[in-house]
Design an enzyme around this catalytic site. Structure first.
Site, PDB file in Angstrom:
ATOM      1  NE  ARG A   1      36.559  41.311  41.938  1.00  0.00           N
ATOM      2  CZ  ARG A   1      35.225  41.276  41.940  1.00  0.00           C
ATOM      3  NH1 ARG A   1      34.562  41.335  40.822  1.00  0.00           N
ATOM      4  NH2 ARG A   1      34.565  41.213  43.077  1.00  0.00           N
TER       5      ARG A   1
ATOM      6  CB  SER B   1      52.923  37.849  55.169  1.00  0.00           C
ATOM      7  OG  SER B   1      51.718  37.119  55.288  1.00  0.00           O
TER       8      SER B   1
ATOM      9  NE  ARG C   1      29.790  39.613  45.645  1.00  0.00           N
ATOM     10  CZ  ARG C   1      30.558  40.206  46.545  1.00  0.00           C
ATOM     11  NH1 ARG C   1      31.561  40.967  46.186  1.00  0.00           N
ATOM     12  NH2 ARG C   1      30.329  40.001  47.830  1.00  0.00           N
TER      13      ARG C   1
ATOM     14  N   GLY D   1      53.539  37.480  50.902  1.00  0.00           N
ATOM     15  CA  GLY D   1      52.771  38.609  50.362  1.00  0.00           C
ATOM     16  C   GLY D   1      53.024  39.895  51.134  1.00  0.00           C
ATOM     17  CD  GLN D   2      50.410  44.951  49.671  1.00  0.00           C
ATOM     18  OE1 GLN D   2      51.202  45.877  49.786  1.00  0.00           O
ATOM     19  NE2 GLN D   2      49.132  45.136  49.372  1.00  0.00           N
TER      20      GLN D   2
ATOM     21  CG  HIS E   1      36.593  43.116  55.086  1.00  0.00           C
ATOM     22  ND1 HIS E   1      36.995  44.354  55.505  1.00  0.00           N
ATOM     23  CD2 HIS E   1      37.405  42.804  54.043  1.00  0.00           C
ATOM     24  CE1 HIS E   1      38.002  44.770  54.760  1.00  0.00           C
ATOM     25  NE2 HIS E   1      38.265  43.854  53.860  1.00  0.00           N
TER      26      HIS E   1
ATOM     27  CB  VAL F   1      43.613  38.408  56.681  1.00  0.00           C
ATOM     28  CG1 VAL F   1      43.922  39.776  56.074  1.00  0.00           C
ATOM     29  CG2 VAL F   1      43.882  38.425  58.186  1.00  0.00           C
ATOM     30  N   GLY F   2      42.269  36.988  54.160  1.00  0.00           N
ATOM     31  CA  GLY F   2      42.142  36.965  52.697  1.00  0.00           C
ATOM     32  C   GLY F   2      40.701  37.113  52.260  1.00  0.00           C
ATOM     33  CG  ASN F   3      39.043  40.701  51.240  1.00  0.00           C
ATOM     34  OD1 ASN F   3      38.325  40.563  52.220  1.00  0.00           O
ATOM     35  ND2 ASN F   3      39.818  41.761  51.045  1.00  0.00           N
TER      36      ASN F   3
ATOM     37  CG  ASP G   1      36.404  46.871  57.795  1.00  0.00           C
ATOM     38  OD1 ASP G   1      36.777  47.441  56.774  1.00  0.00           O
ATOM     39  OD2 ASP G   1      36.335  45.633  57.903  1.00  0.00           O
TER      40      ASP G   1
HETATM   41  P1  NAX Z   1      49.507  39.662  48.216  1.00  0.00           P
HETATM   42  O1  NAX Z   1      49.016  39.303  46.843  1.00  0.00           O
HETATM   43  O2  NAX Z   1      50.641  40.605  48.372  1.00  0.00           O
HETATM   44  O3  NAX Z   1      49.901  38.320  48.985  1.00  0.00           O
HETATM   45  C1  NAX Z   1      49.107  37.178  48.984  1.00  0.00           C
HETATM   46  C2  NAX Z   1      50.038  35.995  49.073  1.00  0.00           C
HETATM   47  O4  NAX Z   1      49.227  34.831  49.207  1.00  0.00           O
HETATM   48  C3  NAX Z   1      50.899  35.802  47.825  1.00  0.00           C
HETATM   49  O5  NAX Z   1      52.262  35.724  48.202  1.00  0.00           O
HETATM   50  C4  NAX Z   1      50.391  34.480  47.237  1.00  0.00           C
HETATM   51  O6  NAX Z   1      51.426  33.722  46.640  1.00  0.00           O
HETATM   52  C5  NAX Z   1      49.837  33.802  48.492  1.00  0.00           C
HETATM   53  N1  NAX Z   1      48.837  32.766  48.225  1.00  0.00           N
HETATM   54  C6  NAX Z   1      47.889  32.735  47.262  1.00  0.00           C
HETATM   55  N2  NAX Z   1      47.200  31.595  47.314  1.00  0.00           N
HETATM   56  C7  NAX Z   1      47.700  30.885  48.361  1.00  0.00           C
HETATM   57  C8  NAX Z   1      47.409  29.612  48.905  1.00  0.00           C
HETATM   58  N3  NAX Z   1      46.466  28.828  48.376  1.00  0.00           N
HETATM   59  N4  NAX Z   1      48.128  29.204  49.976  1.00  0.00           N
HETATM   60  C9  NAX Z   1      49.105  29.980  50.481  1.00  0.00           C
HETATM   61  N5  NAX Z   1      49.438  31.176  49.989  1.00  0.00           N
HETATM   62  C10 NAX Z   1      48.746  31.630  48.943  1.00  0.00           C
HETATM   63  O7  NAX Z   1      48.214  40.160  48.994  1.00  0.00           O
HETATM   64  P2  NAX Z   1      48.130  40.967  50.365  1.00  0.00           P
HETATM   65  O8  NAX Z   1      48.148  42.420  50.060  1.00  0.00           O
HETATM   66  O9  NAX Z   1      49.090  40.414  51.333  1.00  0.00           O
HETATM   67  O10 NAX Z   1      46.614  40.640  50.797  1.00  0.00           O
HETATM   68  C11 NAX Z   1      46.227  39.335  51.169  1.00  0.00           C
HETATM   69  C12 NAX Z   1      44.720  39.241  51.280  1.00  0.00           C
HETATM   70  O11 NAX Z   1      44.223  40.104  52.283  1.00  0.00           O
HETATM   71  C13 NAX Z   1      43.968  39.626  50.008  1.00  0.00           C
HETATM   72  O12 NAX Z   1      42.955  38.665  49.775  1.00  0.00           O
HETATM   73  C14 NAX Z   1      43.346  40.964  50.368  1.00  0.00           C
HETATM   74  O13 NAX Z   1      42.178  41.220  49.609  1.00  0.00           O
HETATM   75  C15 NAX Z   1      43.056  40.747  51.815  1.00  0.00           C
HETATM   76  N6  NAX Z   1      42.807  41.947  52.630  1.00  0.00           N
HETATM   77  C16 NAX Z   1      41.898  41.844  53.638  1.00  0.00           C
HETATM   78  C17 NAX Z   1      41.630  42.878  54.497  1.00  0.00           C
HETATM   79  C18 NAX Z   1      40.644  42.736  55.611  1.00  0.00           C
HETATM   80  O14 NAX Z   1      40.406  43.749  56.279  1.00  0.00           O
HETATM   81  N7  NAX Z   1      40.029  41.581  55.880  1.00  0.00           N
HETATM   82  C19 NAX Z   1      42.288  44.202  54.307  1.00  0.00           C
HETATM   83  C20 NAX Z   1      43.562  44.118  53.553  1.00  0.00           C
HETATM   84  C21 NAX Z   1      43.537  43.187  52.371  1.00  0.00           C
HETATM   85  O15 NAX Z   1      42.911  43.831  51.293  1.00  0.00           O
END
Ligand code: NAX
Length: 326
Positions: free
Chosen positions: A92, A17, A98, A14-15, A187, A129-131, A159
């Site tokens: 989403r 990473s 939600r 993903g972006q 967050h 990190v994932g939301n 933040d």
């Molecule tokens: P991307 O959609 O570019 O990348 C996510 C990657 O995760 C994709 O390549 C997808 O194939 C993979 N993925 C999905 N389900 C998976 C699973 N079960 N096992 C392994 N890989 C899986 O998103 P990206 O911009 O990299 O953001 C990732 C997450 O960070 C999102 O949930 C986003 O909301 C969250 N964020 C959290 C932030 C924070 O401050 N806590 C800020 C930045 C970001 O918004």
């Protein structure tokens, strides 16, 4: 040179990473003397893209990279892992409520929590990190009964960094002049950036700004910064999110600076009246690979109301997935 440690990263194609992996590999996270074995997890359809990222990692010839694993199997990705950065999550989709988002992610983070429990080093440090990051961390933690709940954390460092930069800009200073920033809570847009304990040039921050600006401008700007980035860039924060993940793990592993603290989403022990067991962002100091909540801060009624509102949101998120929790 030290023995290599194993760092698992999910959502590795993903972006976020795409910035994160190169910085871990170059030693920004754990130090220039710490070799790493990268254990990268993706969903099956993204393995081809992951292959491309790994080719680029190889082409950097990073001296600290002692191995790279690519897999769509969480048991393989978390095998003997010392660190895990859980970046991949379900975004989403159109028409998704939600609650649907919470449930879709509950499925992912339950499975990953179990895989961490069964395969990782018992001393693993986990950053979600994932939301929705705090609740995803709670779900993973609840599915890993053999691992100390203190080892599951959620990222509010982005933040925190945003809050430092906005304040420094306002006062014509740099972030080097800003100490003891605190983000309380989730967050999300209920997070509370607290300037009552924060210091700029050694003096309390709230005394250097107008209350009006603090309430009507600063707090909403920090809370809505993610949305503002999406509007401007057409994509969500990526390099800054990766940078914050590096900062979070480095502080936790290598310690915080004397006279300063950081914000981390951590397992609440009931400090400041926050419900025990929620993953809530507190001011923390880190030493010897462990964190402690900064104690004894006096919070006024304004702060208490904001801290409770974000706690309430986290309790509601937890309750929405409680039927899925062990
Ligand atoms: P991307 O959609 O570019 O990348 C996510 C990657 O995760 C994709 O390549 C997808 O194939 C993979 N993925 C999905 N389900 C998976 C699973 N079960 N096992 C392994 N890989 C899986 O998103 P990206 O911009 O990299 O953001 C990732 C997450 O960070 C999102 O949930 C986003 O909301 C969250 N964020 C959290 C932030 C924070 O401050 N806590 C800020 C930045 C970001 O918004």
């Amino acid at each position: 040179m030290k023995a290599p440690v194993r760092v698992a990263v999910t959502g590795a194609a993903g972006q976020i990473s795409y910035s994160l992996l190169f910085r871990i590999a170059s030693g920004d996270m754990l130090g220039k003397d710490q070799p790493v074995i990268l254990q990268l997890l993706e969903i099956t359809p993204a393995l081809e893209a992951l292959k491309g990222v790994v080719m680029e990692l190889e082409d950097c010839a990073f001296p600290l990279v002692a191995g790279i694993v690519q897999t769509d199997d969480a048991n393989v990705a978390f095998k003997d892992a010392d660190y895990a950065l859980l970046v991949g999550a379900r975004p989403r989709g159109p028409g998704m409520e939600r609650k649907d988002l919470l449930e879709a992610n509950a499925a992912i983070f339950s499975a990953q929590g179990k895989a961490i429990n069964d395969n990782a080093s018992k001393g693993i440090k986990v950053l979600v990190v994932g939301n929705p990051a705090n609740t995803n961390a709670l779900i993973a933690q609840r599915n890993a009964p053999d691992i100390d709940p203190r080892q599951f954390t959620a990222m509010t460092r982005l933040d925190h960094n945003r809050a430092m930069a906005q304040l420094a800009n306002k006062l014509g200073k740099t972030v080097n002049d800003v100490k003891k920033m605190t983000i309380w809570g989730n967050h999300s847009s209920t997070q509370y950036p607290d300037l009552h304990h924060c210091e700029v040039d050694g003096k309390v921050a709230v005394d250097q700004i107008e209350q009006d600006w603090y309430e009507a401008d600063y707090i909403p700007t920090v809370q809505q910064r993610g949305a503002a980035i999406i509007k401007a860039r057409g994509a969500s924060s990526a390099a800054s999110a990766a940078n914050a993940a590096i900062d979070h793990m480095r502080s936790w592993a290598l310690g915080t600076d004397e006279g300063d603290w950081v914000s981390m989403g951590i397992y609440s022990d009931g400090s400041y009246g926050i419900q025990e067991g929620l993953i809530y962002s507190f001011p923390c100091t880190c030493k010897d690979g462990d964190w402690s909540i900064v104690q004894g801060l006096e919070n006024n009624e304004f702060s208490k109301a904001k801290m409770q509102a974000t706690e309430q949101e986290l309790a509601e998120e937890r309750d929405a997935v409680s039927h899925l929790l062990p």
